[in-house]
Motif scaffolding. Structure first.
Motif, short mmCIF file in Angstrom:
data_model
loop_
_atom_site.label_atom_id
_atom_site.label_comp_id
_atom_site.label_asym_id
_atom_site.label_seq_id
_atom_site.Cartn_x
_atom_site.Cartn_y
_atom_site.Cartn_z
N ARG A 345 0.83 -1.19 0.00
CA ARG A 345 0.00 0.00 0.00
C ARG A 345 0.88 1.26 0.00
O ARG A 345 1.38 1.69 1.03
N GLY A 346 1.09 1.82 -1.19
CA GLY A 346 1.88 3.04 -1.31
C GLY A 346 3.29 2.87 -0.80
O GLY A 346 3.83 3.74 -0.09
N LEU A 347 3.93 1.79 -1.16
CA LEU A 347 5.26 1.45 -0.64
C LEU A 347 6.34 2.35 -1.26
O LEU A 347 6.42 2.49 -2.47
N ASP A 348 7.17 2.91 -0.37
CA ASP A 348 8.31 3.73 -0.80
C ASP A 348 9.59 3.10 -0.25
O ASP A 348 9.71 2.90 0.97
N VAL A 359 15.03 -6.65 4.29
CA VAL A 359 13.61 -6.32 4.35
C VAL A 359 12.92 -7.40 5.17
O VAL A 359 12.90 -8.57 4.79
N ALA A 360 12.40 -7.01 6.33
CA ALA A 360 11.69 -7.94 7.21
C ALA A 360 10.20 -7.64 7.08
O ALA A 360 9.75 -6.55 7.46
N ALA A 361 9.45 -8.58 6.53
CA ALA A 361 8.02 -8.38 6.30
C ALA A 361 7.22 -9.14 7.33
O ALA A 361 7.46 -10.33 7.58
N THR A 362 6.26 -8.45 7.95
CA THR A 362 5.38 -9.13 8.91
C THR A 362 4.34 -10.00 8.22
O THR A 362 3.77 -10.90 8.83
N ASP A 520 5.48 -3.47 7.16
CA ASP A 520 4.31 -3.82 7.97
C ASP A 520 3.09 -3.07 7.42
O ASP A 520 3.16 -1.86 7.17
N GLY A 521 1.99 -3.82 7.22
CA GLY A 521 0.79 -3.17 6.70
C GLY A 521 0.96 -2.67 5.28
O GLY A 521 0.28 -1.74 4.84
N GLY A 522 1.86 -3.27 4.53
CA GLY A 522 2.03 -2.90 3.13
C GLY A 522 2.94 -1.72 2.89
O GLY A 522 3.10 -1.29 1.74
N ARG A 523 3.58 -1.20 3.93
CA ARG A 523 4.51 -0.07 3.74
C ARG A 523 5.65 -0.16 4.75
O ARG A 523 5.58 -0.93 5.72
N VAL A 524 6.71 0.60 4.53
CA VAL A 524 7.86 0.62 5.44
C VAL A 524 7.50 1.48 6.64
O VAL A 524 7.22 2.68 6.52
N THR A 525 7.51 0.86 7.82
CA THR A 525 7.16 1.58 9.05
C THR A 525 8.37 1.96 9.90
O THR A 525 8.26 2.76 10.82
N ASP A 526 9.52 1.36 9.60
CA ASP A 526 10.74 1.71 10.36
C ASP A 526 11.94 1.24 9.55
O ASP A 526 11.85 0.30 8.75
N ALA A 527 13.07 1.91 9.75
CA ALA A 527 14.29 1.55 9.05
C ALA A 527 15.48 1.93 9.91
O ALA A 527 15.59 3.06 10.38
N ALA A 528 16.36 0.95 10.13
CA ALA A 528 17.57 1.17 10.95
C ALA A 528 18.39 -0.10 10.89
O ALA A 528 17.93 -1.13 10.39
N PRO A 529 19.63 -0.08 11.40
CA PRO A 529 20.38 -1.33 11.52
C PRO A 529 19.63 -2.34 12.39
O PRO A 529 18.81 -1.96 13.23
#
Length: 546
Positions: A345-348, A359-362, A520-529
């Protein structure tokens, strides 16, 4: 949009040379067969009736020459016909395989692998047989034509019986082939579905055994097989009915012709030799008429198969090729902007050249959709996927896959050896294939290897390709934790300077990434090491540690 008629006509045109040559030889054989009773009749009238040994020997010599000619005509005509049928089937098979393997995809939509195999084998064979059927039909009509002309010369009523009776028999045979065509199409669909289910169950045999679902799998195949058997029996009954009725009508027709010939001989309208020729021609007609009945049956089955082949060849591609070329040097920058497809859903996402990103997908479905978009197996409903600033929609999928390799979790190995599948020693070492030598045999689909060995060989194959962009999906799920950690370090070292995306929830692999994106939920909700996400994000901890 191809039709079944297009497929059949192409098969015939592709074998035009062999078809013409075989038809001439087949017509020569049937003409020779028709002339045999005529020559016997002439021998009776000119040699036996007049007690002339010289003429008898002459006619016997003529008969010998005719028999040699028709024998060789049959031999080489049949060879040409069989060759043409096999070549036509091979060409259809090659077209089907090319369509299935086309980079644009789409051919396997709503079709099991076993069904595709059935179309490429049995349906292709039946379409190829149309060439032999046409050749046989031409030969049969030649025999009928010669017999009709001779009978008209002997007795106009006898010739008229053949001229009027033959079209009626052919028309009845055509009507009787209609149910066979319908039932043959259903039979082929059911058989292909049964093959697809069987292939599906065999491929997942280890999983079925692991969860104790063997009885459910057997029951599923039993139901499918019974449905296929019922369709096959209905088609066989239709074919038997057609053959039986045609043979009975043919016998009645020949009996009528012989009866009429005997009546004319008693009246003195024809001579004894002409009666012998007429009866012999009546018996000869059984061959061409049975051949035409076989031709009708083969054409009915070929039309049904051609419809299935045409549907596959005409299947629209999942993605259409663009006309834009990739640059000679690919940096490997990947960007997804507002991508929506399935659960996405509107993935960037923005990945820099040479970056190793996890990429860790729930949701596994979201991971699967991401993989398909990155490999351009599909185009997103909205948004764009770019490589070095070029939208993937504008690229040819075949050219794109020279730059981007998506190595899916369910990788299939090919029969041969480990070296045949991944011959690069450095890649084999990086993938941790230390327990296998390059010459270790690999069975069909990698069945001779354990799950972990298959995964590692598949990973080595992906690494050996050295694509500018490599996307790996759960490449080590069947590997122990210690080996997995070594593989993660080796992948990072081997892919240094090249863009790599690890779609996985494996902590060992994600720890080797420069940064990890939580999908998560079709989009990136967090990004870090990886370590930072573990410390601060409970959703991430649940996804990778549960």
């Amino acid at each position: 949009m191809k039709s079944g008629r297009d497929v059949l006509s192409h098969a015939i045109r592709s074998q035009r040379g062999r078809l013409i040559g075989g038809s001439v030889l087949g017509a020569g054989h049937q003409a020779g067969e028709a002339l045999v009773p005529v020559l016997v009749g002439l021998a009776v009238d000119q040699a036996v009736a007049e007690a002339s040994w010289g003429r008898l020997l002459m006619w016997l010599a003529v008969l010998a020459v005719v028999y040699v000619g028709l024998s060789f005509s049959y031999r080489f005509g049949a060879r040409a016909g069989e060759h043409a049928a096999v070549e036509a089937a091979h060409e259809i098979r090659a077209q089907v395989v090319a369509r299935v393997l086309h980079p644009g995809g789409g051919a396997d939509a709503d079709r099991l692998p076993g069904e595709l195999t059935g179309i490429a084998t049995e349906d292709a064979r039946r379409v190829g047989m149309v060439v032999l059927a046409v050749l046989t039909g031409i030969a049969a009509f030649s025999g009928l034509a010669v017999a009709t002309v001779v009978l008209l010369g002997t007795s106009v009523p006898l010739g008229l019986i053949v001229l009027l009776g033959t079209p009626a028999l052919l028309w009845l045979g055509h009507l009787l082939s209609k149910p066979l065509e319908r039932r043959s199409e259903v039979e082929q669909e059911r058989a292909a579905h049964a093959s697809g289910v069987a292939a599906d169950l065999v491929a997942g045999l280890r999983v079925l055994k692991g969860i104790g679902a063997e009885s459910a799998a057997v029951e599923r195949y039993r139901r499918t097989s019974r449905t296929s058997l019922a369709a096959t029996l209905r088609a066989a009954r239709a074919e038997a009915t057609q053959n039986g009725v045609v043979i009975a009508l043919t016998g009645a027709f020949i009996a009528l012709l012989a009866l009429a010939g005997g009546r004319f001989a008693l009246d003195g309208t024809i001579t004894l030799g002409q009666l012998v020729a007429a009866v012999g021609l009546a018996l000869h007609l059984q061959g061409p008429l049975q051949m035409l009945a076989w031709v009708n049956a083969e054409l009915a089955q070929a039309r049904a198969s051609a419809t299935r082949v045409a549907a596959l060849l005409s299947a629209p591609p999942a993605v259409t090729p663009g006309g834009r070329e990739l640059p000679a040097e690919i940096d490997g920058a990947v960007r997804l902007s507002g991508v929506t497809h399935g659960p996405l859903r509107g993935l960037d996402i923005d990945i820099a050249p040479g970056e190793l990103v996890g990429v860790a997908a729930t949701d596994p479905a979201a991971a699967f959709s991401l993989l398909r978009c990155l490999g351009r197996q599909i185009d997103p409903e909205t948004g764009t996927v770019e490589l070095d600033g070029i939208p993937l929609r504008e690229l040819d999928p075949a050219k794109l896959r020279e730059a981007v390799l998506v190595a899916e979790h369910e990788a299939v190995l090919f029969e041969g050896t480990v070296a045949d599948n991944a011959g690069d020693p450095a890649a084999l070492a990086a993938a941790g294939v230390a327990d296998l030598s390059a010459g270790t045999p690999v069975g069909e689909r990698g069945g001779s290897l354990s799950g972990g060995q298959r995964q590692r060989v598949a990973l080595a194959r992906a690494l050996a390709a050295r694509r500018p962009v490599l996307v790996l999906h759960d490449p080590t799920s069947a590997v122990d934790a210690v080996t997995e950690a070594r593989i993660a370090a080796s992948v990072r070292r081997m892919r240094d300077g090249l863009t790599t995306v690890l779609v996985t929830t494996s902590p060992a692999l994600l720890a080797a990434a420069d940064r990890v994106l939580l999908l998560d939920g079709g989009r990136v909700t967090d990004a870090a090491p990886h370590a930072d996400l573990l410390r601060r994000n409970p959703d991430y901890r649940k996804a990778v540690l549960a």
